[in-house]
Design a protein around this motif. Structure first.
Motif: not given
Lengths: 405, 279
Positions: A236-261
């Motif tokens: 239901d949700s994803l959480v990640a820290c962001i400096g430049g944001g590479s770990n966050a983008m790695g986690l988020f990107h495959p879920f971007l079109d799953d709009r309920a997430v």
């Protein structure tokens, strides 16, 4: 104002490296031909099954993937809300998610015949990953690191040196990550022929934000399979820290079109957003141009870049990856921030409850989980990226806590 | 339309000599001294002035220009003040071309449209913005050309024949050939290679070609001037500023003359060059 949302959030960047108004290629002419070469080489490698196969082999046997998706039972009980899973990127070889990207870039550098690798590093995790893979493949490795970071991340400096890399302390500016990146760019301009610049995050000129995102997306792809196996549904949700944001983008990107997430990025609020001493470029900055891309930056009214402040060297950067800037502008992700004190509390809590000492960077994500999870129902599945381990931080944490862990 | 830059290079061509292009950072070491240096430059022999707009993160610059930007920012220099400095200079000199040189972010934050109006009104003739390659021409280059300002592009040893047309397409005023791959103030260029490179660029354009990065002495300037339309000197001049400062980094009575003295020597070098057929 209604924000026009695209049909898909996963099609960027365009051929010129733009995510909406963000991204681009704002570099000196000397570097432009190199960036075009890199773009071409990456496109060829991406289309080559042999490159993918080579990556997969090293990811399994050298990095140790897949990393587990672990149900944090005691943290979940303690917070009394959402069911919390940790994506254990800290268990990768070298101790963080950074190695996913470095492996890709080093294999690409080999394809391009580059023998000299340069990198910038903040906390030293990207530097260690780069030094590691350079050792593995017999490449020369030079890591630029702000002199302040050299001091506060000593264990990683020793690791890099042990691996045969040369660590060059950077004395300009605030002597942190931004200055290390300036110096790496100056090195690249000077040694154009044989040098490959291995950027550690989803920032810099196109194609870096896209390429680093692609290499890090393995985090999200694995998470998807693992959560489906464990819970038979998406989180239901994803959480990640962001400096430049590479770990966050790695986690988020495959879920971007799953709009309920729901997607939450956590920036470093240092002493607090109101204090002026923070590293939260989305929450506390505005769009500008630095280090090859347009993105949210901390700056003054004259467009001069301001120094970031964070207890975490890995988040101590006045910018953020352009794709995050875009996700913010279209409203697909929510960007929060955690202060130094909140991160320290989370650092201790996770250590005590789960027996996992997180990197101070990742502790920022945990800090917001502490806030978010209790507000969610018990059947809410929350995945947090535990992007790195905290061994490197124990000395500076001890210092902040007055020697009392 | 012709600009002061076009007119100046036409005049130099008529005199059959190369021009001396001098760089100083606006506000280094302070606004007043910097304006005094600027005003003294034409008399000392500068044909074109590049005025640096200080930026916190000058990624293509070496330690000398980084330090000069820091000195200027420390005394409160802003883009607004830099434009005011040009306006003041222009009141007393309507002929010497002024090229603003720097990085994009301060201009972007000032607002591109407003910046172009204010720059033109102040008497600025051209712009060099290091981090805007042709791939980003829509940002500032095209609007600047429309506003009647020259947009001067850097060509480098990595700009091959395939790429040169793209680099030259929207360039006007002159072409700035960066003689080395590296940051400003690095090792001296090989003059033989420079002459060849200038000839290569001239096969693609009728614009004057000026050469910079690493030129420090009159002798050096003379050698470069034999094959180029202009010689750019930057780091050596900001080093002269630095060397003239007192222990607290403040200007001294020697600051202005330290710069003009070096400019005079460089100008003599440039004027003493035996020109090979650079046309």
């Amino acid at each position: 104002m209604t924000i026009q949302q695209p049909n898909s959030f996963r099609t960027g960047p365009d051929e010129r490296g733009h995510f909406g108004i963000f991204g681009g290629r704002f570099v000196a002419e000397t570097l432009m031909p190199l960036i075009l070469d890199l773009e071409k080489a990456y496109a060829e490698a991406k289309a080559d099954p042999a490159f993918r196969a080579e990556m997969d082999g090293y990811l399994s046997h050298y990095v140790g993937r897949p990393s587990p998706l672990y149900f944090a039972e005691r943290l979940t009980e303690h917070l009394g809300g959402a069911k919390i899973y940790l994506k254990r990127e800290e268990l990768n070889h070298t101790g963080s998610h950074k190695v996913n990207n470095v492996l890709g870039q080093i294999l690409l550098a080999r394809r391009m015949g580059k023998k000299r690798i340069i990198a910038e590093t903040g906390a030293g995790m990207h530097g260690v990953a780069t030094a590691t893979l350079c050792a593995r493949f017999g490449l020369e490795c030079i890591v630029y690191m702000g002199a302040v970071d050299v001091e506060r991340q000593k264990p990683n400096v020793f690791r890099m040196q042990m691996l045969g890399a040369e660590v060059r302390p950077v004395q300009s500016g605030a002597k942190t990550l931004k200055d290390a990146m300036n110096e790496a760019l100056r090195d690249w301009v000077t040694h154009v022929g044989a040098t490959f610049y291995c950027i550690g995050t989803v920032a810099g000129p196109h194609p870096y934000p896209m390429m680093v995102r692609d290499f890090q997306s393995i985090i999200g792809h694995e998470t998807r399979e693992q959560i489906l196996a464990a819970e038979a549904r998406l989180p239901d949700s994803l959480v990640a820290c962001i400096g430049g944001g590479s770990n966050a983008m790695g986690l988020f990107h495959p879920f971007l079109d799953d709009r309920a997430v729901e997607i939450y990025g956590v920036e470093a609020a240092g002493h607090g957003l109101g204090s002026g001493l923070h590293a939260a470029s989305i929450s506390g900055g505005r769009p500008g141009v630095l280090h090859g891309n347009r993105t949210y930056l901390l700056m003054d009214d004259d467009g001069q870049i301001q120094e970031a402040h964070s207890i975490s060297a890995g988040l101590d950067y006045p910018g953020v990856g352009p794709e995050h800037a875009w996700l913010h502008s279209v409203g697909r992700a929510t960007f929060l921030s955690a202060t130094d004190d909140e991160a320290l509390a989370a650092f201790r809590l996770l250590s005590r409850l789960e027996g996992i000492i997180p990197a101070l960077e990742s502790a920022h994500a945990i800090a917001k989980v502490i806030e978010l999870a209790p507000m969610k129902p018990k059947d809410h599945l929350m995945v947090v990226n535990l992007s790195g381990r905290g061994d490197k931080d124990i000395f500076s944490v001890a210092e902040h806590l007055g020697g009392k862990l | 339309m012709t600009t002061r830059i076009d007119r100046r290079f036409a005049a130099l061509r008529a005199e059959s000599r190369a021009g001396l292009v001098t760089f100083l950072t606006a506000g280094d070491p302070d606004a007043e001294t910097s304006l005094a240096i600027l005003r003294a430059l034409p008399q000392a022999g500068a044909d074109v002035v590049e005025l640096g707009m200080p930026f916190t993160d000058p990624m293509a610059d070496g330690p000398a220009i980084q330090a000069s930007s820091q000195r200027a920012l420390k005394t409160g220099q802003t883009l607004r003040k830099t434009l005011a400095m040009v306006r003041t200079f222009r009141a007393g000199d309507d002929a010497t071309p002024i090229v603003l040189m720097g990085y994009y972010n301060p201009i972007y934050i000032y607002g591109v449209d407003r910046f172009l109006v204010d720059a033109r009104e102040a008497g600025v003739d051209g712009l060099i913005v290091v981090d805007l390659p042709p791939e980003e021409d829509e940002e500032l280059c095209l609007p600047a050309l429309k506003a009647g300002l020259n947009f001067i592009r850097l060509a480098t040893p990595t700009t091959d024949d395939r790429r040169l047309p793209a680099v030259l397409a929207n360039t006007s005023g002159f072409v700035y050939y960066v003689s080395i791959t590296g940051i400003t103030g690095s090792a001296a260029p090989d003059t033989g290679k420079v002459t060849g490179a200038v000839a290569r660029i001239k096969r693609h354009t009728a614009l004057p070609v000026c050469v910079g990065f690493g030129v420090r002495t009159a002798e050096h300037a003379r050698a470069i001037a034999e094959g180029a339309d202009g010689v750019v000197v930057g780091s050596a001049l900001v080093d002269a500023v630095r060397a003239s400062l007192d222990d607290e980094g403040r200007a001294t009575r020697a600051t202005v003359t330290a710069v003009t003295g070096l400019v005079s020597a460089l100008a003599a070098g440039v004027r003493g060059a035996r020109r090979v057929a650079a046309e």
